[in-house]
Design a protein around this motif. Structure first.
Motif, PDB file in Angstrom:
ATOM      1  N   SER A  86       4.811  -8.130  -2.444  1.00 36.46           N
ATOM      2  CA  SER A  86       3.859  -7.657  -1.395  1.00 36.46           C
ATOM      3  C   SER A  86       4.524  -6.316  -0.911  1.00 36.46           C
ATOM      4  O   SER A  86       5.669  -6.279  -1.112  1.00 36.46           O
ATOM      5  CB  SER A  86       3.930  -8.891  -0.411  1.00 36.46           C
ATOM      6  N   GLU A  87       3.624  -5.496  -0.186  1.00 29.35           N
ATOM      7  CA  GLU A  87       4.171  -4.597   0.434  1.00 29.35           C
ATOM      8  C   GLU A  87       4.088  -4.598   1.851  1.00 29.35           C
ATOM      9  O   GLU A  87       4.033  -3.750   2.692  1.00 29.35           O
ATOM     10  CB  GLU A  87       3.197  -3.199   0.063  1.00 29.35           C
ATOM     11  N   ASP A  88       4.362  -5.910   2.448  1.00 27.76           N
ATOM     12  CA  ASP A  88       3.872  -6.263   3.750  1.00 27.76           C
ATOM     13  C   ASP A  88       5.381  -5.917   4.437  1.00 27.76           C
ATOM     14  O   ASP A  88       6.495  -6.064   4.261  1.00 27.76           O
ATOM     15  CB  ASP A  88       4.196  -7.956   4.021  1.00 27.76           C
ATOM     16  N   ASP A  89       5.103  -4.971   5.457  1.00 22.24           N
ATOM     17  CA  ASP A  89       6.121  -4.139   6.460  1.00 22.24           C
ATOM     18  C   ASP A  89       6.544  -5.198   7.622  1.00 22.24           C
ATOM     19  O   ASP A  89       7.694  -4.892   8.041  1.00 22.24           O
ATOM     20  CB  ASP A  89       5.610  -2.902   7.090  1.00 22.24           C
ATOM     21  N   LYS A  90       5.585  -6.042   7.750  1.00 23.08           N
ATOM     22  CA  LYS A  90       6.161  -7.141   8.927  1.00 23.08           C
ATOM     23  C   LYS A  90       5.835  -8.601   8.300  1.00 23.08           C
ATOM     24  O   LYS A  90       4.820  -9.011   8.786  1.00 23.08           O
ATOM     25  CB  LYS A  90       5.300  -6.596  10.156  1.00 23.08           C
TER      26      LYS A  90
END
Length: 178
Positions: A162-166
């Motif tokens: 995932s590229e989830d920053d939070k």
């Protein structure tokens, strides 16, 4: 092929699959094959927080994969290390790929963002497999382990799920709705 969560009662079959990786090559850095009781303990302990999967066909286990924490500190909760072992008879039949795809999907549900794998330098087939599965080599530790009278390198491979920053907090496997 059917993929399911491992059970403690699978331990004997899993030890049989793992044995050649310990005794016949340098894939595993263990010197001795763990006992069935030790495998039972490992399965129970892993399933508290991470997936431990097996592939079955005609009632026989062909391979298994599991995840565990990459590191102990809280900041590592979104990273997991994965391992896969396939029986000698089931090599090159898509068992490893099926296990990795399944375990990665579960890890995504647990909010894991990054998966890693540590592979012995001599295991070029595993390195190629991981690269085919989208993992990139990010580190090479030279002469880090000693087995069978020789120093061995390890390669660390990494894949972003995932590229989830939070990201949301890590969700233990035992809390996922099966």
């Amino acid at each position: 092929m059917f993929i399911r969560t491992a059970k403690v009662t699978d331990a004997q079959e899993l030890v049989a699959i793992y044995r050649p990786y310990v005794q016949q090559n340098t894939t595993s850095f263990e010197y001795e094959v763990p006992s069935v009781a030790e495998f039972e303990r490992r399965i129970k302990q892993t399933l508290i927080a991470y997936p431990y999967l097996v592939v079955e066909e005609d009632g026989r286990i062909l391979g298994y994969a599991y995840a565990h924490p990459y590191g102990e500190r809280a900041a590592y909760q979104w990273a997991a290390e994965v391992s896969v072992y396939v029986s000698q008879a089931a090599q090159k039949k898509g068992v490893g790929k099926a296990l990795y795809l399944a375990i990665e999907e579960l890890l995504k549900k647990q909010h894991v963002v990054t998966v890693t794998a540590c592979v012995t330098g001599k295991n070029q087939n595993s390195i190629a497999f991981h690269q085919h599965m989208g993992y990139a080599i990010v580190a090479n530790f030279q002469k880090i382990g000693f087995k069978d009278g020789q120093w061995l390198d390890t390669y660390w491979l990494q894949k972003r799920l995932s590229e989830d920053d939070k990201p949301q907090p890590f969700l233990p496997f035992s809390e996922l709705s099966q």
